[in-house]
Design an enzyme around this catalytic site. Structure first.
Site, short mmCIF file in Angstrom:
data_model
loop_
_atom_site.label_atom_id
_atom_site.label_comp_id
_atom_site.label_asym_id
_atom_site.label_seq_id
_atom_site.Cartn_x
_atom_site.Cartn_y
_atom_site.Cartn_z
N MET A 33 0.85 -1.19 0.00
CA MET A 33 0.00 0.00 0.00
C MET A 33 0.89 1.25 0.00
SD MET A 33 -3.43 -0.95 2.06
CE MET A 33 -2.86 -0.65 3.70
N GLY A 34 2.16 1.06 -0.38
CA GLY A 34 3.06 2.20 -0.51
C GLY A 34 3.58 2.72 0.81
N GLY A 39 10.91 -3.15 5.53
CA GLY A 39 10.21 -4.43 5.42
C GLY A 39 9.81 -4.71 3.97
N HIS A 40 9.25 -3.68 3.31
CA HIS A 40 8.88 -3.84 1.89
C HIS A 40 10.13 -4.09 1.04
CE1 HIS A 40 5.42 -1.02 3.09
NE2 HIS A 40 4.82 -2.13 2.72
N GLN A 64 -10.41 -2.56 2.18
CA GLN A 64 -9.94 -3.28 3.37
C GLN A 64 -9.94 -2.40 4.62
OE1 GLN A 64 -5.92 -4.08 1.50
NE2 GLN A 64 -5.22 -3.88 3.61
N LYS A 152 4.99 -10.04 9.33
CA LYS A 152 4.45 -9.01 10.23
C LYS A 152 2.92 -9.08 10.25
CE LYS A 152 3.76 -4.62 11.75
NZ LYS A 152 2.46 -4.38 11.16
N ASP A 153 2.31 -9.23 9.06
CA ASP A 153 0.85 -9.40 8.96
C ASP A 153 0.59 -10.90 8.85
OD1 ASP A 153 -0.01 -6.57 8.84
OD2 ASP A 153 1.26 -6.57 7.06
N ARG A 190 2.59 2.65 9.29
CA ARG A 190 1.83 3.39 10.30
C ARG A 190 2.72 3.95 11.41
NH1 ARG A 190 -2.47 -0.58 8.94
NH2 ARG A 190 -4.23 0.65 8.22
#
Ligand code: PAF
Length: 287
Positions: A33-34, A39-40, A64, A152-153, A190
């Site tokens: 989601m940018g 992590g990305h 979502q 993480k998710d 976040r």
């Protein structure tokens, strides 16, 4: 710069031509989601190692997010993201507008009972339906050979794995361990919402995993005792306002009566107004 695509038809055509040109070309895909973070970037690096071509999607998926959640505030900066993708050597970025992805609001529902109705699903009704819809849509658009998801998710990873298995989607899901800051806070887009004081308090999450690990190592196997210790520890920290849940499950998210090595601690909490989630594999070595 990676090639930037905004239209479904264009990226589809491009990938089709690419695969026609060379039979052995494998496409790795990193859905995001940018507002990219380390992590990305780790997901992208993994994809680069395993595939000839890497596609990243950047799309804040409205379906979502629930009412009252942070869809509008969610951080967005496409220029910055493209520069980071270039640094890692990403080949193509798909960054569609809402009207391209959803000319009409989707009415299809995807539910995986036992997986989407627990933990995050309980606190964010409809969230995993929205995730499953966009992930399936993106898989249909990009048609990747492999797709990379962060641990993480963790619940999201399990939902996607099950979706792919149940629907025989021809993509290999590659899980990638959580990337943490030096002080143990899991990288998340976040985290930018946190004030410096809140950011400091957020380190309690990682510390609570180390506490749980210590209890486990000293022979404690009762999930309730470990969960209570984590909750008490977290709530002692300033700015930790509310703990949505602390659960201990096996690695397939089934509740456990007796904690064993390989089980997962999953939690969600508010630090100030920011809702953070994290998880830890019991027996995992500290950073
Ligand atoms: O993990 C995320 O960033 C999102 O949930 C995903 C997988 C890109 C779907 O919007």
């Amino acid at each position: 710069m990676p090639r930037l695509f905004k239209k479904i038809k264009e990226i589809r055509g491009f990938i089709r031509d690419l695969k026609c040109k060379g039979n052995s070309i494998s496409v790795g895909f990193v859905p995001t989601m940018g507002y990219l973070h380390e992590g990305h970037l780790e997901l992208m690096r993994r994809s680069k190692i395993q595939n000839e071509f890497t596609v990243v999607s950047i799309y804040v998926n409205p379906v979502q997010f629930g009412p009252g959640e942070d869809f509008r505030q969610y951080p967005r900066d496409l220029e910055r993201d493209l520069a980071l993708c270039e640094e890692v050597g990403v080949d193509a970025v798909f960054a569609p507008e809402d009207k391209e992805m959803y000319p009409e609001p989707p009415i299809t529902k995807i539910e995986i009972p036992g997986l989407t109705d627990r933990l995050e699903g309980l606190h964010r009704p409809g969230h995993f339906n929205g995730v499953a819809i966009v992930v399936l849509k993106l898989f249909n658009i990009v048609q990747p050979d492999r797709a990379y998801f962060g641990e993480k998710d963790y619940q999201q990873l399990k939902v996607v794995e099950r979706l792919v298995k149940d629907l025989s989607i021809p993509v290999e899901i590659v899980p990638v361990p959580t990337v943490r800051e030096k002080d143990g806070l899991a990288c998340s887009s976040r985290n930018v919402y946190l004030s410096p004081e809140e950011r400091q308090s957020a380190t309690a999450i990682y510390k609570s995993f180390l506490l749980a690990q210590k209890l486990f190592q000293s022979g404690n196997r009762d999930p309730e005792v470990i969960k209570d210790a984590i909750k008490d520890f977290l709530l002692k920290h300033p700015h930790v306002r509310k703990v949505d849940y602390v659960e201990i499950t096996d690695d397939n998210l089934n509740p456990t009566d007796e904690v064993k090595e390989g089980d997962r601690i999953l939690l969600a909490l508010y630090v100030g107004n920011t809702r953070l989630i994290d998880n830890w594999r019991i027996g995992h070595e500290a950073i």
